[in-house]
Motif scaffolding. Structure first.
Motif, short mmCIF file in Angstrom:
data_model
loop_
_atom_site.label_atom_id
_atom_site.label_comp_id
_atom_site.label_asym_id
_atom_site.label_seq_id
_atom_site.Cartn_x
_atom_site.Cartn_y
_atom_site.Cartn_z
N LYS A 222 0.82 -1.20 0.00
CA LYS A 222 0.00 0.00 0.00
C LYS A 222 0.86 1.26 0.00
O LYS A 222 1.98 1.26 0.52
N PHE B 120 0.38 5.35 0.98
CA PHE B 120 -0.48 6.36 1.59
C PHE B 120 0.08 7.74 1.28
O PHE B 120 1.29 7.94 1.35
N LEU C 276 -1.31 2.84 10.08
CA LEU C 276 -1.36 2.58 8.63
C LEU C 276 -0.81 1.21 8.26
O LEU C 276 -0.83 0.81 7.10
N GLY D 294 -9.42 6.12 2.48
CA GLY D 294 -8.60 7.25 2.89
C GLY D 294 -9.37 8.20 3.80
O GLY D 294 -8.85 8.66 4.83
N VAL E 296 -6.01 11.91 3.77
CA VAL E 296 -5.25 10.68 3.54
C VAL E 296 -5.79 10.03 2.27
O VAL E 296 -7.01 9.95 2.11
N ILE F 249 -5.16 6.53 -0.31
CA ILE F 249 -4.52 5.21 -0.28
C ILE F 249 -4.46 4.61 -1.68
O ILE F 249 -5.47 4.54 -2.38
#
Lengths: 81, 81
Positions: free
Chosen positions: A41, A43, A67, B19, B37, B39
């Protein structure tokens, strides 16, 4: 506004079915020099204000605590985009 | 063996529920300078042999054709790890 990028990958010893599926598709298609694929992932954290050392430390902490799951994942990188 | 990293993010105009969920949790917790955020995905391609310009081009092509959906995602970066 500045952005901090957090990159998280499954631990190396962990089976990665999705990655294996892509690698298998590449093998069937042929003509690719890629023997394995792993999927993690990425971010992007939008920062209100400047990115100071303290803010980067907060992002590091967040990367490990919220996260990623330390049992199955590693935080690979935390960088300012 | 060398690794090529492909980074893919949802298009900016696209809603990113996961996110938003993380951003909401940060707001509730408070004390974070992170206002948003998003992702995306991070791929690690293991390369059999050396990373030549041709191999990097193959990774670029693969990133756009197989590792991302051009309708909803952008390939952000393709780099040698």
């Amino acid at each position: 506004m500045p952005t901090i990028v957090v990159e998280v990958m499954p631990k190396a010893e962990l089976l990665d079915p999705a990655g294996k599926a892509v690698a298998g598709a590449l093998r069937r298609e042929g003509g690719h020099p890629f023997s394995d694929v792993r999927i993690g992932k990425r971010f992007e954290l939008t920062v209100d204000g400047e990115v100071t050392d303290a803010v980067l430390e907060q992002a590091q902490k967040l990367a490990h605590e919220m996260l990623s799951n330390s049992v199955i994942e590693d935080v690979v990188k935390v960088t300012v985009a």
